[in-house]
Design a protein around this motif. Structure first.
Motif, mmCIF file in Angstrom:
data_model
loop_
_atom_site.group_PDB
_atom_site.id
_atom_site.type_symbol
_atom_site.label_atom_id
_atom_site.label_comp_id
_atom_site.label_asym_id
_atom_site.label_seq_id
_atom_site.Cartn_x
_atom_site.Cartn_y
_atom_site.Cartn_z
ATOM 1 N N GLY A 332 0.878 -1.086 0.005
ATOM 2 C CA GLY A 332 -0.003 0.037 -0.122
ATOM 3 C C GLY A 332 0.571 1.084 0.045
ATOM 4 O O GLY A 332 1.964 1.103 -0.056
ATOM 5 N N ARG A 333 0.024 2.526 -0.003
ATOM 6 C CA ARG A 333 0.961 3.650 -0.071
ATOM 7 C C ARG A 333 0.455 4.442 1.145
ATOM 8 O O ARG A 333 -0.774 4.577 1.401
ATOM 9 C CB ARG A 333 0.861 4.429 -1.258
ATOM 10 C CG ARG A 333 -0.611 4.405 -1.765
ATOM 11 C CD ARG A 333 -0.399 5.186 -3.137
ATOM 12 N NE ARG A 333 -1.820 5.731 -3.656
ATOM 13 C CZ ARG A 333 -1.884 6.468 -4.577
ATOM 14 N NH1 ARG A 333 -1.024 6.855 -5.478
ATOM 15 N NH2 ARG A 333 -2.891 6.634 -5.175
ATOM 16 N N PRO A 334 1.403 5.134 1.867
ATOM 17 C CA PRO A 334 0.766 6.097 3.411
ATOM 18 C C PRO A 334 0.041 7.243 2.621
ATOM 19 O O PRO A 334 0.181 7.701 1.589
ATOM 20 C CB PRO A 334 2.084 6.225 3.823
ATOM 21 C CG PRO A 334 3.108 6.279 2.571
ATOM 22 C CD PRO A 334 2.846 5.375 1.583
ATOM 23 N N ILE A 335 -1.125 7.393 3.383
ATOM 24 C CA ILE A 335 -1.948 8.558 3.190
ATOM 25 C C ILE A 335 -1.326 9.828 3.661
ATOM 26 O O ILE A 335 -1.355 10.802 3.250
ATOM 27 C CB ILE A 335 -3.412 8.445 3.224
ATOM 28 C CG1 ILE A 335 -3.704 7.213 2.437
ATOM 29 C CG2 ILE A 335 -4.221 9.503 3.463
ATOM 30 C CD1 ILE A 335 -5.424 6.586 2.802
ATOM 31 N N GLY A 336 -1.184 9.443 5.127
ATOM 32 C CA GLY A 336 -0.840 10.557 5.977
ATOM 33 C C GLY A 336 -1.146 10.452 7.422
ATOM 34 O O GLY A 336 -1.497 9.395 7.705
ATOM 35 N N ALA A 408 -0.326 23.984 2.455
ATOM 36 C CA ALA A 408 -0.253 22.940 3.924
ATOM 37 C C ALA A 408 1.060 22.432 3.669
ATOM 38 O O ALA A 408 1.628 22.424 2.606
ATOM 39 C CB ALA A 408 -1.391 21.913 3.647
ATOM 40 N N LYS A 409 1.575 21.960 4.890
ATOM 41 C CA LYS A 409 2.865 21.365 5.025
ATOM 42 C C LYS A 409 2.660 19.955 5.802
ATOM 43 O O LYS A 409 1.893 19.727 6.366
ATOM 44 C CB LYS A 409 4.067 22.198 5.702
ATOM 45 C CG LYS A 409 4.144 23.328 4.680
ATOM 46 C CD LYS A 409 5.263 24.244 5.650
ATOM 47 C CE LYS A 409 5.847 25.387 4.545
ATOM 48 N NZ LYS A 409 6.679 26.123 5.343
ATOM 49 N N GLY A 410 3.734 19.149 5.424
ATOM 50 C CA GLY A 410 3.721 17.525 6.212
ATOM 51 C C GLY A 410 2.580 17.018 6.051
ATOM 52 O O GLY A 410 1.885 17.016 5.215
ATOM 53 N N VAL A 411 2.634 15.777 6.929
ATOM 54 C CA VAL A 411 1.488 14.630 6.529
ATOM 55 C C VAL A 411 0.409 14.766 7.614
ATOM 56 O O VAL A 411 -0.352 13.813 7.350
ATOM 57 C CB VAL A 411 2.378 13.174 6.777
ATOM 58 C CG1 VAL A 411 3.478 13.322 5.513
ATOM 59 C CG2 VAL A 411 2.941 13.010 8.026
ATOM 60 N N ARG A 412 0.551 15.601 8.463
ATOM 61 C CA ARG A 412 -0.777 15.630 9.283
ATOM 62 C C ARG A 412 -1.761 16.606 8.727
ATOM 63 O O ARG A 412 -1.572 17.589 8.486
ATOM 64 C CB ARG A 412 -0.197 16.394 10.866
ATOM 65 C CG ARG A 412 -1.115 16.619 11.934
ATOM 66 C CD ARG A 412 -0.732 17.039 12.968
ATOM 67 N NE ARG A 412 -1.773 17.420 14.132
ATOM 68 C CZ ARG A 412 -1.975 16.399 15.104
ATOM 69 N NH1 ARG A 412 -1.320 15.344 15.252
ATOM 70 N NH2 ARG A 412 -2.931 16.869 15.906
#
Length: 416
Positions: A332-336, A408-412
């Motif tokens: 799979g692939r990470p969404i965040g 927006a920045k980052g994965v949060r």
């Protein structure tokens, strides 16, 4: 409980003798007796006293003999247990009666001690038969009820277990799948009722068959939404992998279903799926009068919110890291790191991929772009722009690119 015995014999003194012999059992309500003089009268008596447990019948009688009566008794749905009585020299008829289903026989003149012991033995046999039939009926009812929730093999095993093994409410680690359909309310308001009936019956039936193929448990069906459990009620060592594989199979089936109905002019929405694992309170919450096997707790709520998060993300399946990390070769692939509705803490989520997708160029480029997103790399926008250029229909790549272009920045991220 009083057992009722029908005595069928044309001897005039037999009634008095029987009542005298069994007066204690009658007084203590262990036995009650009904009498008839021939087969026809016996059939009429059974219609008036359907609770008759045992028939003691003579073979040689006027109008309708014992063998004919026995045949009639065997034709009934509630086959009456019978003891035949005949002269010792009439063994041919006794043999015929036994072949026709008589339980036992007595010879004339009747030995009343023998009659008493034979009646007692036969009533014990009847009680054993009744208990067996009751257990079978209970098992059939249980199987019919359990088949709504469990795969056929699991329902059969659970129905065969005495008591509520696995059904009592208790905490256990489970995996939960939630599914829902986009735009279903609008479809309900506009579709013909017959079309909607056929649509939903096929949809829910099809998804249930997929769940059962992976030995999952259908805990709830609420309109278009389905809640599925794994590792409940029985143990499944590989339940995280089962749940994710089942979610992907549900997605494939739902997409095929949607395309099939689209060709018939019905715009059926996308099925969104959320998957999570953790502890939950599981069991039959219906009490003694209603069976409602389901699960409650934060694990269940999280799965539901992951399903809803797909709407924001543009994805069809969203699985938590809590379950993905339990699968040995998760693809799979990470969404965040998602901050779900009503939560303050973030939860890492993934979009599962097929084997072919996980080895493709797009997956490799996405992994590179996501690493840049986590590192707050200055090249992150070009990386996701290249992904969208490679596949403009990739909803997750589009989602991240739009976020980045909006500052927006980052994965949060907050979703749902």
């Amino acid at each position: 409980m009083t057992s009722t015995v029908l005595v069928v014999d044309d001897e005039p003194d037999l009634e008095v003798l029987v009542l005298r012999r069994f007066r204690r059992q009658i007084r203590e309500r262990q036995l009650s007796f009904v009498f008839a003089r021939d087969g026809l009268e016996a059939l009429q008596s059974i219609e008036q006293h359907p609770h008759v447990d045992l028939v003691v019948l003579d073979i040689n009688m006027p109008r309708m003999d014992g063998l004919s009566l026995l045949a009639k008794l065997q034709e009934r749905e509630d086959k009456k247990v019978a003891i035949v009585v005949s002269a010792y020299g009439d063994m041919s008829n006794i043999r015929t009666a036994m072949n026709r289903g008589a339980f036992d026989f007595l010879t004339k003149p009747i030995d009343f001690a023998d009659l008493e012991s034979t009646i007692q033995k036969t009533i014990r046999h009847i009680e054993v038969l009744r208990e067996a039939r009751r257990r079978q009926a209970d098992a059939e009812r249980a199987h019919a009820s359990l088949s709504r929730y469990f795969s056929p093999e699991l329902a059969k095993r659970l129905a065969a277990v005495d008591g509520d093994d696995g059904m009592q409410v208790h905490w256990r680690d489970i995996a939960v799948i939630f599914t829902d359909i986009t735009g279903f309310t609008s479809l309900v308001e506009t579709a013909d009722s017959n079309v909607l009936r056929d649509l939903l019956n096929e949809y829910v039936g099809g998804l249930t068959e997929v769940v059962f193929a992976y030995e999952g448990t259908v805990a709830k069906v609420i309109g278009d939404a389905i809640q599925v459990l794994f590792n409940a009620p029985g143990d499944q060592i590989d339940y995280p992998a089962r749940a994710i594989a089942c979610a992907q199979a549900l997605d494939r089936w739902a997409e095929t279903f949607r395309e099939r109905w689209k060709q018939r002019g019905v715009d059926f929405g996308v099925t969104r799926i959320g998957v999570h694992a953790g502890p939950a309170l599981v069991g039959n919450f219906g009490g003694g009068r209603y069976f409602d096997y389901t699960a409650y707790g934060d694990t269940v709520n999280t799965a539901a919110r992951l399903e809803a998060a797909n709407k924001t993300l543009g994805t069809r399946i969203c699985v938590s890291d809590s379950i993905a990390c339990k699968v040995r070769e998760f693809r799979g692939r990470p969404i965040g790191d998602l901050v779900l509705r009503g939560r303050s803490e973030a939860l890492r989520a993934h979009e599962p991929l097929s084997a072919a997708e996980s080895y493709g160029l797009a997956a490799t480029q996405y992994a590179t772009a996501f690493n840049k997103l986590e590192a707050d790399d200055t090249d992150v926008v070009p990386a996701f722009a290249a992904l969208v250029g490679l596949n403009a229909a990739d909803p997750l790549a589009n989602f991240h690119l739009k976020r980045l272009l909006n500052g927006a920045k980052g994965v949060r991220m907050h979703v749902g």
